[in-house]
Design a protein around this motif. Sequence first.
Motif, PDB file in Angstrom:
ATOM      1  N   LYS A 183       0.886  -1.090  -0.187  1.00 27.85           N
ATOM      2  CA  LYS A 183       0.379  -0.015  -0.048  1.00 27.85           C
ATOM      3  C   LYS A 183       0.470   1.205  -0.372  1.00 27.85           C
ATOM      4  O   LYS A 183       2.472   0.912   0.219  1.00 27.85           O
ATOM      5  N   PRO A 184       0.512   2.012  -0.704  1.00 26.68           N
ATOM      6  CA  PRO A 184       1.426   3.792  -0.407  1.00 26.68           C
ATOM      7  C   PRO A 184       1.504   4.257   0.890  1.00 26.68           C
ATOM      8  O   PRO A 184       3.240   4.258   0.479  1.00 26.68           O
ATOM      9  N   LEU A 185       1.217   3.856   1.944  1.00 24.91           N
ATOM     10  CA  LEU A 185       2.099   4.143   3.006  1.00 24.91           C
ATOM     11  C   LEU A 185       3.279   3.142   4.177  1.00 24.91           C
ATOM     12  O   LEU A 185       3.355   3.204   4.877  1.00 24.91           O
ATOM     13  N   ARG A 213      -7.750   6.510   8.289  1.00 25.15           N
ATOM     14  CA  ARG A 213      -7.477   7.264   6.861  1.00 25.15           C
ATOM     15  C   ARG A 213      -5.540   6.610   6.853  1.00 25.15           C
ATOM     16  O   ARG A 213      -5.166   5.737   5.367  1.00 25.15           O
ATOM     17  N   LEU A 214      -5.191   6.572   7.252  1.00 23.91           N
ATOM     18  CA  LEU A 214      -3.455   5.969   7.606  1.00 23.91           C
ATOM     19  C   LEU A 214      -3.338   4.878   7.443  1.00 23.91           C
ATOM     20  O   LEU A 214      -2.372   4.262   6.505  1.00 23.91           O
ATOM     21  N   ASP A 247      -5.238   2.650   6.943  1.00 24.71           N
ATOM     22  CA  ASP A 247      -5.907   2.175   5.676  1.00 24.71           C
ATOM     23  C   ASP A 247      -4.791   2.266   4.521  1.00 24.71           C
ATOM     24  O   ASP A 247      -4.987   1.388   3.356  1.00 24.71           O
ATOM     25  N   GLU A 248      -4.353   2.869   4.446  1.00 20.39           N
ATOM     26  CA  GLU A 248      -3.221   3.078   3.600  1.00 20.39           C
ATOM     27  C   GLU A 248      -1.808   2.582   3.109  1.00 20.39           C
ATOM     28  O   GLU A 248      -1.025   1.925   3.090  1.00 20.39           O
ATOM     29  N   GLU A 264      -9.240  12.962   4.636  1.00 20.12           N
ATOM     30  CA  GLU A 264      -8.952  12.911   3.632  1.00 20.12           C
ATOM     31  C   GLU A 264      -7.159  13.500   2.516  1.00 20.12           C
ATOM     32  O   GLU A 264      -6.324  13.769   2.181  1.00 20.12           O
ATOM     33  N   TYR A 302      -4.358  12.350   4.732  1.00 21.99           N
ATOM     34  CA  TYR A 302      -3.685  11.596   3.865  1.00 21.99           C
ATOM     35  C   TYR A 302      -2.997  12.555   2.845  1.00 21.99           C
ATOM     36  O   TYR A 302      -1.819  11.809   1.755  1.00 21.99           O
ATOM     37  N   SER A 343       0.746  11.602   2.049  1.00 14.32           N
ATOM     38  CA  SER A 343       1.971  10.436   0.745  1.00 14.32           C
ATOM     39  C   SER A 343       2.556  11.341  -0.036  1.00 14.32           C
ATOM     40  O   SER A 343       2.308  12.552  -0.067  1.00 14.32           O
TER      41      SER A 343
END
Length: 698
Positions: A432-434, A455-456, A458-459, A668, A671, A675
Amino acid sequence: MSEAADMRLPNLWDDAVAAGLDEPGQLLYRSNLLGVDLRITNFGGGNTSAKVDARDPLTRANVRVLWVKGSGGDLGSMKRDGFATLYLDKLESLKGLYRGLAEEDEMVALFNHCTFDLNPRATSIDTPLHAFVPHRHVDHVHADALIAVAASADAERLTREVFGGKLGFLPWQRPGFDLGLKLGEMASRHPEYVGVILGGHGLFTWAETSKACYETTLRIIQQAADWLAAHEQKPSFGGTKVETAAPEKRCDVAAILMPLIRGKISADERKIGHFTDAPEVLEFVNSNSLTKLAPLGTSCPDHFLRTKIRPLVLPYDPGRDNLDEVIAGLDDLLAAYRRDYAAYYERCKHPDSPAMRDPNAVVYLAPGIGMFTFAKDKATARIAGEFYVNAINVMRGASGVSAYVGLAEQEAFNIEYWLLEEAKLQRLPKPKPLAGRIAYVTGGAGGIGGATAQRLLDEGACVVVADIDEEALKERVAAIAKRYGRDAAVGVKLDVTDEAAVIASFEETALAFGGVDIVVSNAGIASASPVEDTSLALWQKNIDILATGYFLVSREAFRLLQRQKTGGTIIFVASKNGLAASAGASAYCAAKASEIHLARCLALEGAAHGIRVNTVNPDAVLRGSKIWEGEWRQQRAASNKVGEDQLEEVYRQRSMLKLSVFPADIAEGIYFFASDLSAKSTGNILNIDAGNAQAFTR
């Protein structure tokens, strides 16, 4: 053996529970019981099986089906769908297709042709080791006590001595079809055996019922542990060479070293760290045998795959407290390990070997302090540490009664760069991106903070949730653990106005995950009062939390990020009121304006270090927000001459877009700045207020 090994293994089998289960259900029950105790087998290690009579869905004839733990599962947490199911007669027929040891990997693809009832679960490489044993129930585990016997220089003699002829012994061989044939043949030739020890690897046991198999496994492990405890030489590991540092010192040193190491090994892939100073670890790292045993690496393939060819021993001496020397020599030490790893790869590679992987160590041992492990995520780092503790227990047991023997270098390479293992790695989902990033969020138990943490997470980030409300913090962390797992987040009780507490919270972050990458300053209050009625205490409270608090968090973030030298991102959650003045809220507006300007100053200072600093400005986020639960809501409702229940509609109508703003909307924006989507953005302000012309940036 250690205290953990001396403790008796409890028999957890409950006949009343088992009576209500079918045979596959009893297999799952047995598997879960075995897997929950790390003294029996490691996370993700070992496998179990049962040969079950079933009706063929096509012919309606009765057939015998092998239920065996599938590839990649964990005994302790697996469900019924974690088992592969295969026609036993078709597996037996593969013997006629086997072309010999040099070609045995080709047999794995043929397992798919033996699948029963279209079961999609991938089969394990250990499938033939279960299939060819002529007993209905089979367990394979990696108990420390058994591997201690298996990894001894005279393992075969010890097997006879410890188990009195009830267990067979097979020398080390990589798991596969050929080993399955040998195991099955030995079990057939020796009906008196209840199992076999695989040299350097682990234990196979069998029986005709699930309960009997479970109890046999426990009995054999306990027998080995008791024998080792009665016969091992004392003191363990040749006695103590260095004394253990005090607990506070251990934490201080770990919190300094982990971010430094993390920064230096994260060039190609960001790492997450784990620290343990468990008694077993300290006994080993402080011992006279450390420099002799550590280079030998591990013996069990499961241990090795998690911990690499060998650990890196840091030259720390708690007696001299030579931390500055260690830090000064870190680059050379890490470079030497990478060179050694590259040389190992070149010595052992085959023409078709995969390209060399990350040459950095996974396990770092610090005398007097403990052990650090680094991996692509927290769970993998923690589990690597657990596996190395298993390896320590194995080395203690083996060296206490014989001489410990690690996995031979070429065999280790053949496991690490096995093409079947490489294929498994290639099937893993894209990160994932993070992934590999560590986030620190103040006010994390509230509405915006909680939405941001989620949110963080989730990534793919790990999150430190910091908040002054201890009960709300516990609830938030518990909810995260339930949804994302126990490794995803830690909670830190924090008053952002307390300098010592802020400093300590970043030390806790370093200890928990190895460093930090994303810092979200979100802790806040809100107040309203005409200037003539604003007390100095109210003014100071706003400044303390919203200005000084943001400064303290940022300062410690900068210090940690600069030690790490991997850049980073800081996000301030300010307010529309930082740009657009509001009558009757001078203390709040002034403090929020200071946040915005502080962020700009920090963006200037951070740029040279790759540290980006940006601001998100919310407005009227009523739902889930703590600051709207008390006087602030009452004051704003009174100011707008409406009831409290009408306030959200007032703000919605006031906005240009006629929309309400929610915590997830702010998350959002955070994030985005956290990111790589905003990799070229610093010193910027993002308004998330559904449109407010007064707050347009100028």
